[in-house]
Design a protein around this motif. Sequence first.
Motif, PDB file in Angstrom:
ATOM      1  N   ARG A 143       0.817  -1.215   0.000  1.00 27.44           N
ATOM      2  CA  ARG A 143       0.000   0.000   0.000  1.00 27.44           C
ATOM      3  C   ARG A 143       0.858   1.276   0.000  1.00 27.44           C
ATOM      4  NH1 ARG A 143      -2.054  -3.568   3.456  1.00 27.44           N
ATOM      5  NH2 ARG A 143      -1.393  -2.489   5.337  1.00 27.44           N
ATOM      6  N   LEU A 144       1.863   1.263  -0.879  1.00 28.94           N
ATOM      7  CA  LEU A 144       2.761   2.403  -1.025  1.00 28.94           C
ATOM      8  C   LEU A 144       2.673   3.014  -2.423  1.00 28.94           C
ATOM      9  CD1 LEU A 144       5.901   0.840   0.703  1.00 28.94           C
ATOM     10  CD2 LEU A 144       4.686   2.848   1.540  1.00 28.94           C
ATOM     11  N   VAL A 152      11.587   9.994   0.493  1.00 33.53           N
ATOM     12  CA  VAL A 152      11.505   9.310   1.781  1.00 33.53           C
ATOM     13  C   VAL A 152      11.485  10.307   2.933  1.00 33.53           C
ATOM     14  CG1 VAL A 152      12.792   7.813   3.369  1.00 33.53           C
ATOM     15  CG2 VAL A 152      12.490   7.146   0.964  1.00 33.53           C
ATOM     16  N   GLU A 153      12.157  11.432   2.788  1.00 38.07           N
ATOM     17  CA  GLU A 153      12.270  12.395   3.878  1.00 38.07           C
ATOM     18  C   GLU A 153      10.926  12.985   4.301  1.00 38.07           C
ATOM     19  OE1 GLU A 153      14.909  15.415   2.543  1.00 38.07           O
ATOM     20  OE2 GLU A 153      13.612  16.086   0.899  1.00 38.07           O
ATOM     21  N   VAL A 154       9.887  12.866   3.462  1.00 35.49           N
ATOM     22  CA  VAL A 154       8.580  13.429   3.834  1.00 35.49           C
ATOM     23  C   VAL A 154       7.635  12.357   4.386  1.00 35.49           C
ATOM     24  CG1 VAL A 154       8.832  15.197   2.056  1.00 35.49           C
ATOM     25  CG2 VAL A 154       7.505  13.130   1.547  1.00 35.49           C
ATOM     26  N   LEU A 159       5.315   4.680   7.259  1.00 34.48           N
ATOM     27  CA  LEU A 159       5.478   4.525   5.817  1.00 34.48           C
ATOM     28  C   LEU A 159       6.931   4.252   5.446  1.00 34.48           C
ATOM     29  CD1 LEU A 159       3.120   7.367   4.519  1.00 34.48           C
ATOM     30  CD2 LEU A 159       2.793   4.898   4.248  1.00 34.48           C
ATOM     31  N   ALA A 160       7.861   4.881   6.153  1.00 34.72           N
ATOM     32  CA  ALA A 160       9.281   4.623   5.888  1.00 34.72           C
ATOM     33  C   ALA A 160       9.635   3.179   6.217  1.00 34.72           C
ATOM     34  CB  ALA A 160      10.147   5.584   6.705  1.00 34.72           C
ATOM     35  N   ARG A 161       9.056   2.648   7.307  1.00 31.51           N
ATOM     36  CA  ARG A 161       9.313   1.256   7.664  1.00 31.51           C
ATOM     37  C   ARG A 161       8.750   0.315   6.597  1.00 31.51           C
ATOM     38  NH1 ARG A 161      13.633  -0.235  10.049  1.00 31.51           N
ATOM     39  NH2 ARG A 161      13.649  -0.220  12.299  1.00 31.51           N
ATOM     40  N   ARG A 162       7.563   0.633   6.088  1.00 32.22           N
ATOM     41  CA  ARG A 162       6.974  -0.201   5.044  1.00 32.22           C
ATOM     42  C   ARG A 162       7.825  -0.150   3.771  1.00 32.22           C
ATOM     43  NH1 ARG A 162       1.006   1.007   3.778  1.00 32.22           N
ATOM     44  NH2 ARG A 162       0.859   2.400   5.566  1.00 32.22           N
ATOM     45  N   THR A 163       8.420   1.020   3.504  1.00 36.08           N
ATOM     46  CA  THR A 163       9.313   1.132   2.347  1.00 36.08           C
ATOM     47  C   THR A 163      10.539   0.251   2.524  1.00 36.08           C
ATOM     48  OG1 THR A 163       8.561   3.413   1.970  1.00 36.08           O
ATOM     49  CG2 THR A 163      10.635   2.746   0.930  1.00 36.08           C
ATOM     50  N   GLU A 164      11.095   0.247   3.726  1.00 35.37           N
ATOM     51  CA  GLU A 164      12.241  -0.628   3.990  1.00 35.37           C
ATOM     52  C   GLU A 164      11.860  -2.097   3.838  1.00 35.37           C
ATOM     53  OE1 GLU A 164      15.517   0.693   6.685  1.00 35.37           O
ATOM     54  OE2 GLU A 164      13.810   1.482   7.804  1.00 35.37           O
ATOM     55  N   LEU A 165      10.657  -2.436   4.287  1.00 30.22           N
ATOM     56  CA  LEU A 165      10.187  -3.810   4.151  1.00 30.22           C
ATOM     57  C   LEU A 165      10.050  -4.176   2.673  1.00 30.22           C
ATOM     58  CD1 LEU A 165       9.148  -6.397   5.443  1.00 30.22           C
ATOM     59  CD2 LEU A 165       6.896  -5.329   5.636  1.00 30.22           C
ATOM     60  N   GLY A 184      10.670   3.309  17.812  1.00 27.61           N
ATOM     61  CA  GLY A 184      10.300   4.673  17.458  1.00 27.61           C
ATOM     62  C   GLY A 184       8.915   4.821  16.868  1.00 27.61           C
ATOM     63  N   LEU A 185       8.205   3.709  16.654  1.00 25.00           N
ATOM     64  CA  LEU A 185       6.861   3.785  16.090  1.00 25.00           C
ATOM     65  C   LEU A 185       5.828   3.732  17.211  1.00 25.00           C
ATOM     66  CD1 LEU A 185       7.195   1.305  13.084  1.00 25.00           C
ATOM     67  CD2 LEU A 185       7.641   3.769  13.123  1.00 25.00           C
TER      68      LEU A 185
END
Length: 331
Positions: A143-144, A152-154, A159-165, A184-185
Amino acid sequence: MTVSNRLPSATTALEADTAASNAVEVSGLRHRYGEREALRGISLSIARGEIFALLGPNGGGKTTLFKILSTLIRPSEGQVRIFGEDLRQDSLAVRRKLGVVFQNPGLDRKLTVAENLLHHGRLYGMRGAVLTARTDALLRRLRLDDRAHDRVEVLSGGLARRTELARSLLHGPDLLILDEPSTGLDPGVRRDFFAVLSELRERDGLTVVLTTHYLEEAERADRVGVLHAGELVAVGPPDDLKRSVGGDVVVVDAVDANRLRERIRERFGLEAQVVDGSLRIERPRGHELVRELVEAFSSEIRSVSFGHPTLDDVFVRLTGRHVWSSDEEHA
C-alpha cells in the motif's frame, strides 16, 4: 586398520534433512567480543513459514544473534544453517535467501520510494521490465503505490518502515530478518506493521525472525525465544510460556518490601519475589489474595494489583528482572 561400526554418512544425511526441513538451525552458538561472551551456547530451530520473535532487553544478545543470522559477523563457535545452507561455508548462498531490515533506517532520504527500491534491485542484478514489475507489485502490495514518487524524507515513520520492508522483499527472499523493526513507532503503527508481516507469511509462506523488546509485538509471534545475558532461557508459543507462570501475578508496592515479604511467608506460607522494589507473588485466583493481603497488612501496603501473566512476567520469573529494566551491556 581399525574398523568402526558407526554410520557417519547416514547420520550426516539425517542431520542435513532435519536442517533443510527448517528455515533456521542453530547449534552450540557462541560469540565473544574480546573477553566478553555475548552468546553462550545457543541452540535453536525455526520452522519454515514461522514468525519467530527473539525477546529480551538491550544487551541480552539479540543484536549479536541478528548480526550472525544476517551474515554480518561470523560466530566464534557453533553452527548455523539457513534452509540447509551452512552459514560458515557458503554465506553468499545464504544471503540470496535473506531479506534484512535493520534497526537504524537504511533508506536514501533524498530519493523517492520507488527510486530506493529500483536502486536496491540493481544491486541484486535485477534489470529492466522484471525490476519495474517487481517494484510496482511490492508498492501495491504494501500500500505504497500512492506514495511511490514521494521522497523518503517526507514520509511518516510507519510509511518509511513499510518502504524498507518492500525493499528487503524485492529479490524474493525466503527468510526475512528484522532487528527491532518497530523502534520509534507508536503502538498503532506497530500493530499495522506486524499485520503486514502476518499477511506476507500467510500469502507467500515467508519465514520471519525479528528481535524485539516490545511485549505486544512478541505476543503476536508464533513462538518466542527469551534471551537473557547471552543465553536462550525459554522457547515456546506465547500462551504456553505464560502458562508456565503459576497463576495470576499479584504485585504489591510496600512501605518495606523485604520486611513484608517475611511477614507474608510467616502468615500465608507464600514466597514473594522482590523485583524493582515491589513484591511479586504468583497465585491462582489472585483477587482473593489481594483481599487477604489488604486485610492483614493494610498499614504496610501502598498499593496492590493483580493480573493474568504476561511475557514480562515470564521474563521476571526466569531472570528476576523486567524486560525493560535490564542494565546489561550492549550485545
